[in-house]
Design a protein around this motif. Structure first.
Motif, PDB file in Angstrom:
ATOM      1  N   SER B 153       0.815  -0.882  -0.149  1.00  0.00           N
ATOM      2  CA  SER B 153       0.100  -0.173  -0.054  1.00  0.00           C
ATOM      3  C   SER B 153       0.333   0.788   0.045  1.00  0.00           C
ATOM      4  CB  SER B 153      -1.024   0.449   1.414  1.00  0.00           C
ATOM      5  OG  SER B 153      -0.395  -0.181   1.825  1.00  0.00           O
ATOM      6  N   ARG B 154       2.009   1.073   0.871  1.00  0.00           N
ATOM      7  CA  ARG B 154       2.828   2.485   0.630  1.00  0.00           C
ATOM      8  C   ARG B 154       3.608   2.695  -0.713  1.00  0.00           C
ATOM      9  NH1 ARG B 154       6.277   2.716   5.927  1.00  0.00           N
ATOM     10  NH2 ARG B 154       4.687   3.851   7.280  1.00  0.00           N
ATOM     11  N   VAL B 155       3.198   3.072  -1.712  1.00  0.00           N
ATOM     12  CA  VAL B 155       4.123   3.221  -2.804  1.00  0.00           C
ATOM     13  C   VAL B 155       5.447   4.148  -2.562  1.00  0.00           C
ATOM     14  CG1 VAL B 155       3.642   4.548  -5.080  1.00  0.00           C
ATOM     15  CG2 VAL B 155       1.343   3.719  -4.027  1.00  0.00           C
ATOM     16  N   GLN B 156       6.095   3.725  -3.326  1.00  0.00           N
ATOM     17  CA  GLN B 156       7.653   4.316  -3.030  1.00  0.00           C
ATOM     18  C   GLN B 156       8.066   5.552  -3.563  1.00  0.00           C
ATOM     19  OE1 GLN B 156       9.306   3.439   0.085  1.00  0.00           O
ATOM     20  NE2 GLN B 156       8.450   2.030   0.344  1.00  0.00           N
ATOM     21  N   THR B 157       8.274   6.735  -3.334  1.00  0.00           N
ATOM     22  CA  THR B 157       8.226   8.004  -4.132  1.00  0.00           C
ATOM     23  C   THR B 157       6.856   8.159  -4.696  1.00  0.00           C
ATOM     24  OG1 THR B 157      10.217   7.673  -4.242  1.00  0.00           O
ATOM     25  CG2 THR B 157       9.321   9.083  -5.571  1.00  0.00           C
ATOM     26  N   LEU B 158       7.016   7.001  -5.717  1.00  0.00           N
ATOM     27  CA  LEU B 158       5.965   7.549  -7.097  1.00  0.00           C
ATOM     28  C   LEU B 158       5.366   6.424  -7.607  1.00  0.00           C
ATOM     29  CD1 LEU B 158       6.882   8.658  -9.699  1.00  0.00           C
ATOM     30  CD2 LEU B 158       7.556  10.339  -9.137  1.00  0.00           C
ATOM     31  N   PHE B 159       4.048   6.098  -8.659  1.00  0.00           N
ATOM     32  CA  PHE B 159       3.537   5.496  -9.639  1.00  0.00           C
ATOM     33  C   PHE B 159       4.058   6.175 -10.940  1.00  0.00           C
ATOM     34  CE2 PHE B 159       1.400   2.309 -11.759  1.00  0.00           C
ATOM     35  CZ  PHE B 159       1.339   1.785 -11.289  1.00  0.00           C
TER      36      PHE B 159
END
Lengths: 413, 163
Positions: B153-159
């Motif tokens: 669920s925690r998107v690292q930096t951005l998607f």
């Protein structure tokens, strides 16, 4: 013993014009922020009331890095630190749910939703053995309780029992803008989480920084959406200067992008158009037609309206160099099906994959990575200094300067 | 020990394995302009965090309701969005055929995406499950819909890069 006060050697620029990079990287400063800001004289955003449709609904979250549980009971909302008073174990182990009691799994100490201690196994001993000492009174104990107040559907809490009311804390400059968005019953649409390897203040600054809007977020320029000819309003609260609002208001239908052509913004490309412009279709919902309403309520909330997307962005620091950003999306109870669908479609604009927001954490990470090794250096915040029209400018950094002056005050630096 | 005759579901899965391998190659080889061609004109492509899926909340991380919106995402990726340079590597496994009709097949599969950025470190970027509907047109198999539920669920930096 000579103990240095954290931050004692920091030198800020006059009138908030420069910030020493150490405030973004130093663990001692971070710890002092937890004490003076998050557990100090502030109100922190916890949740929307719409996240608690039923009595006894609860949710786990944080204030700063302190784990906090919010509950709804017939008496109202409660918040307590999620830490058993016995041995300090986390009592609530779920994100969300519905519960009439909370029991620590370690020794099964039992609490009411308002945080009162209700049960201690073997309190009176067992058989020949003694339990808790004579005179032990459960009524004297509870989970560490916070003061909770709500404003127009937003739930806040403070650790400081002496704190002024939430309404006074928000202040007369900010409240009308909150009222603008929180104008009728809302419905919760879910959340998205983004994690950045950078200091939380870099993000809080970012939402006060209108200057970057059309320069970092090139979606606007590339697809010809936002034009610098839109009129802008940017202001802070007048007491601490740490809350702020930036609004862009559409005042004409000139869509030839001429301002960008004139200024030679690098990304301008007349040929690029959206194949499906549905994402840009906007319904006017408020008296004032605004495409962007970005309101930072210090220290943990950003209330936003971008086109028809509505969200509370919650900032959760996770150490000096990391933070989590939670986008809580909402709509109104009275939304018709089309408007509801528009909000879901337009959610593509914001959030961790948002067309006009995804870059923010890339920018904050670029800063964090570059400042880590050289803490003696400072940032430069001079744009629009001395400009009497700064309140109508997207490029002025006046609300950032105001923020840093307030920061020094609350931190005692 | 094994039946030598292939069932219709098994034959479908063999063809689908090729289809998914082509899809992954397109993305991992950065041929993003070709990515929308794996979808029908009215395809839907939506990514939900698991907490929204489980909680019944409708907000998605990334959603497209037709092929043109997929193409817009790629135009924005190439021309507008700013992000750390990265290479994604997909691993798709446990492909199941959950429904097999005359002109449509439904599948579920697990995926893991490892992301490598310029510092040369590879990290697990996202894991989840895809629930797909696939149809056949003149030029081959196409996604009619991809309903992807991600656990990370925690998107690292951005998607930014589709999966």
């Amino acid at each position: 013993m000579n103990v240095m006060t954290p931050g004692a050697s920091l030198v800020f620029g006059e009138d908030g014009t420069a910030t020493p990079y150490e405030v973004y990287t130093d663990k001692a400063i971070y710890d002092l922020e937890q004490e003076r800001i998050y557990r100090g004289k502030t109100w922190s955003f916890l949740a929307l009331e719409a996240e608690f449709p039923n009595e006894h609904d609860f949710k786990s979250t944080f204030i700063g890095d302190t784990p906090v549980v919010v509950t709804r009971t017939p008496e109202g909302y409660h918040a307590w630190v999620n830490r058993c008073i016995h041995k300090g174990a986390a009592v609530c182990r779920q994100h969300r749910g519905n519960a009439r009691k909370f029991q620590c799994v370690y020794h099964q100490w039992l609490y009411a939703p308002n945080g009162d201690l209700k049960g201690v196994p073997f309190e009176k001993g067992a058989g020949e053995t003694k339990g808790m000492p004579e005179g032990f009174d459960k009524k004297q104990y509870s989970l560490p309780k916070l003061r909770v107040e709500t404003y127009k559907g937003l739930i806040f809490a403070t650790f400081d029992p002496e704190m002024e009311s939430l309404e006074a804390y928000l202040g007369p400059q900010m409240r009308p803008y909150i009222d603008r968005i929180m104008c009728k019953p809302v419905t919760y649409l879910g959340c998205l989480r983004q994690y950045a390897k950078s200091n939380w203040k870099l993000y809080f600054e970012n939402v006060k920084d209108g200057y970057h809007a059309s320069l970092l977020h090139l979606f606007h320029n590339t697809f010809n959406i936002l034009r610098v000819s839109m009129s802008v309003r940017s202001l802070t609260d007048e007491r601490n200067g740490m809350h702020s609002i930036i609004m862009t208001v559409r005042d004409n239908d000139d869509d030839d992008g001429s301002d960008y052509k004139k200024n030679n913004v690098a990304s301008f490309d007349e040929k690029v158009r959206l194949k499906d412009p549905e994402i840009l279709r906007m319904r006017q919902e408020y008296k004032e037609l605004s495409t962007n309403h970005i309101q930072g309520i210090f220290p943990s909330l950003v209330l936003q309206q971008i086109h028809n997307t509505l969200a509370c962005r919650q900032i959760l620091p996770k150490g000096p160099g990391e933070f989590e950003l939670v986008f809580h999306f909402f709509g109104y109870e009275e939304d018709d099906e089309e408007l509801r669908q528009m909000r879901l479609t337009q959610a593509n604009l914001v959030g961790p994959a948002g067309y006009v927001s995804m870059e923010d954490t890339e920018a904050t990470e670029l800063v964090q990575a570059a400042i880590e090794p050289d803490r003696a250096e400072k940032s430069m915040l001079l744009m629009g200094q001395g400009d009497p029209l700064h309140g109508q400018s997207l490029t002025s950094e006046h609300i950032l300067r105001s923020f840093w002056q307030g920061y020094q005050k609350i931190m005692g630096l | 020990m094994f039946d030598t005759e292939l069932s219709p579901t098994q034959r479908a899965r063999l063809a689908l394995e090729d289809f998914y391998a082509d899809y992954v190659a397109c993305l991992d080889e950065d041929r993003l302009e070709d990515w929308p061609d794996f979808f029908t004109e009215d395809a839907s492509y939506v990514l939900y965090p698991r907490e929204n899926e489980d909680g019944g909340y409708p907000i998605a991380l990334f959603s497209c309701e037709n092929k043109r919106q997929l193409q817009d995402r790629i135009t924005s990726h190439r021309k507008a969005n700013i992000f750390p340079a990265h290479w994604n590597r997909h691993v798709i496994s446990s492909l199941r055929v959950t429904a097999l009709g005359g002109d449509q097949v439904e599948t579920t599969s697990n995926y893991a995406i490892f992301q490598t950025r310029q510092d040369g470190e590879s990290k697990l970027f996202q894991v989840g499950q895809a629930r797909d509907k696939i149809v056949r047109d003149n030029s081959g198999l196409k996604f009619q819909s991809r309903h992807i539920v991600y656990d990370t669920s925690r998107v690292q930096t951005l998607f930014v890069t589709p999966i």
